[in-house]
Write a protein that holds these residues in place. Structure first.
Motif, mmCIF file in Angstrom:
data_model
loop_
_atom_site.group_PDB
_atom_site.id
_atom_site.type_symbol
_atom_site.label_atom_id
_atom_site.label_comp_id
_atom_site.label_asym_id
_atom_site.label_seq_id
_atom_site.Cartn_x
_atom_site.Cartn_y
_atom_site.Cartn_z
ATOM 1 N N MET A 1 0.834 -1.166 0.000
ATOM 2 C CA MET A 1 0.000 0.000 0.000
ATOM 3 C C MET A 1 0.890 1.245 0.000
ATOM 4 S SD MET A 1 -3.108 0.848 2.621
ATOM 5 C CE MET A 1 -4.316 -0.358 2.170
ATOM 6 N N ALA A 2 0.530 2.225 -0.771
ATOM 7 C CA ALA A 2 1.312 3.443 -0.879
ATOM 8 C C ALA A 2 1.135 4.309 0.368
ATOM 9 C CB ALA A 2 0.890 4.214 -2.121
ATOM 10 N N PRO A 3 2.124 5.145 0.674
ATOM 11 C CA PRO A 3 2.016 6.009 1.853
ATOM 12 C C PRO A 3 0.789 6.938 1.803
ATOM 13 C CG PRO A 3 4.260 5.989 1.070
ATOM 14 C CD PRO A 3 3.432 5.234 0.078
ATOM 15 N N ARG A 4 0.438 7.431 0.623
ATOM 16 C CA ARG A 4 -0.731 8.304 0.521
ATOM 17 C C ARG A 4 -2.008 7.537 0.855
ATOM 18 N NH1 ARG A 4 -2.090 12.709 -3.941
ATOM 19 N NH2 ARG A 4 -4.251 13.063 -3.378
ATOM 20 N N GLU A 5 -2.090 6.295 0.414
ATOM 21 C CA GLU A 5 -3.247 5.468 0.740
ATOM 22 C C GLU A 5 -3.327 5.214 2.237
ATOM 23 O OE1 GLU A 5 -2.835 1.984 -1.646
ATOM 24 O OE2 GLU A 5 -3.507 2.996 -3.471
ATOM 25 N N GLY A 41 -15.106 4.714 8.258
ATOM 26 C CA GLY A 41 -13.806 4.088 8.493
ATOM 27 C C GLY A 41 -13.360 3.093 7.450
ATOM 28 N N VAL A 42 -14.295 2.549 6.659
ATOM 29 C CA VAL A 42 -13.928 1.502 5.706
ATOM 30 C C VAL A 42 -14.337 1.847 4.277
ATOM 31 C CG1 VAL A 42 -14.222 -0.930 5.092
ATOM 32 C CG2 VAL A 42 -14.087 -0.275 7.483
ATOM 33 N N ILE A 43 -15.598 2.140 4.088
ATOM 34 C CA ILE A 43 -16.118 2.277 2.727
ATOM 35 C C ILE A 43 -15.591 3.519 2.024
ATOM 36 C CG2 ILE A 43 -18.232 2.562 1.379
ATOM 37 C CD1 ILE A 43 -19.619 0.770 3.481
ATOM 38 N N ILE A 44 -15.666 4.677 2.676
ATOM 39 C CA ILE A 44 -15.228 5.919 2.027
ATOM 40 C C ILE A 44 -13.733 5.901 1.689
ATOM 41 C CG2 ILE A 44 -14.974 8.421 2.326
ATOM 42 C CD1 ILE A 44 -17.641 8.360 3.833
ATOM 43 N N PRO A 45 -12.834 5.515 2.622
ATOM 44 C CA PRO A 45 -11.421 5.491 2.229
ATOM 45 C C PRO A 45 -11.119 4.455 1.138
ATOM 46 C CG PRO A 45 -11.659 4.751 4.488
ATOM 47 C CD PRO A 45 -12.982 5.250 4.055
ATOM 48 N N THR A 46 -11.853 3.362 1.123
ATOM 49 C CA THR A 46 -11.649 2.368 0.067
ATOM 50 C C THR A 46 -12.031 2.945 -1.284
ATOM 51 O OG1 THR A 46 -12.082 0.568 1.608
ATOM 52 C CG2 THR A 46 -12.287 0.073 -0.734
ATOM 53 N N TYR A 51 -10.271 4.959 -6.447
ATOM 54 C CA TYR A 51 -10.352 6.002 -7.467
ATOM 55 C C TYR A 51 -8.960 6.540 -7.795
ATOM 56 C CZ TYR A 51 -11.128 10.512 -9.621
ATOM 57 O OH TYR A 51 -11.072 11.586 -10.466
ATOM 58 N N GLU A 52 -8.176 6.824 -6.756
ATOM 59 C CA GLU A 52 -6.813 7.329 -6.967
ATOM 60 C C GLU A 52 -5.954 6.290 -7.698
ATOM 61 O OE1 GLU A 52 -5.349 10.303 -6.351
ATOM 62 O OE2 GLU A 52 -7.316 11.075 -5.809
ATOM 63 N N ARG A 53 -6.111 5.035 -7.350
ATOM 64 C CA ARG A 53 -5.322 3.979 -7.980
ATOM 65 C C ARG A 53 -5.661 3.849 -9.462
ATOM 66 N NH1 ARG A 53 -6.335 -0.682 -4.810
ATOM 67 N NH2 ARG A 53 -4.961 0.274 -3.295
ATOM 68 N N ARG A 55 -7.015 6.193 -11.330
ATOM 69 C CA ARG A 55 -6.619 7.442 -11.997
ATOM 70 C C ARG A 55 -5.124 7.427 -12.319
ATOM 71 N NH1 ARG A 55 -6.508 13.244 -9.327
ATOM 72 N NH2 ARG A 55 -4.553 12.336 -8.731
ATOM 73 N N ARG A 56 -4.318 6.912 -11.385
ATOM 74 C CA ARG A 56 -2.873 6.831 -11.627
ATOM 75 C C ARG A 56 -2.538 5.811 -12.715
ATOM 76 N NH1 ARG A 56 -0.614 5.496 -6.130
ATOM 77 N NH2 ARG A 56 -2.761 5.602 -5.516
ATOM 78 N N SER A 57 -3.289 4.731 -12.798
ATOM 79 C CA SER A 57 -2.974 3.704 -13.808
ATOM 80 C C SER A 57 -3.418 4.142 -15.190
ATOM 81 C CB SER A 57 -3.628 2.385 -13.432
ATOM 82 O OG SER A 57 -5.034 2.479 -13.509
ATOM 83 N N ASP A 58 -4.355 5.083 -15.300
ATOM 84 C CA ASP A 58 -4.808 5.575 -16.591
ATOM 85 C C ASP A 58 -3.812 6.517 -17.240
ATOM 86 O OD1 ASP A 58 -7.091 4.100 -16.408
ATOM 87 O OD2 ASP A 58 -8.364 5.766 -15.774
ATOM 88 N N THR A 59 -2.993 7.166 -16.430
ATOM 89 C CA THR A 59 -2.042 8.143 -16.986
ATOM 90 C C THR A 59 -0.711 7.544 -17.247
ATOM 91 O OG1 THR A 59 -1.423 8.896 -14.764
ATOM 92 C CG2 THR A 59 -3.160 10.113 -15.942
#
Length: 59
Positions: A1-5, A41-46, A51-53, A55-59
């Protein structure tokens, strides 16, 4: 898992506890407090991390 995640997950887990407590006190229903805890605590951060993951793989 990335530090930002990790940071996003930690922030939402820490925020989930007082939110759940507040929801339970306002509504008087334990089940709504648990729902708020699970959602915050679970659903929103997931959702945010996925979404971020993607978005990063699309670029």
């Amino acid at each position: 898992m990335a530090p930002r995640e990790n940071l996003i997950t930690i922030l939402f887990v820490v925020a989930a506890l007082p939110i759940a407590y507040g929801v339970e006190n306002v509504t008087g229903q334990f089940s709504l407090g648990m729902l708020a805890l699970l959602t915050t605590g679970v659903i929103i951060p997931t959702i945010i991390n996925e979404y971020e993951r993607t978005r990063r793989s699309d670029t």
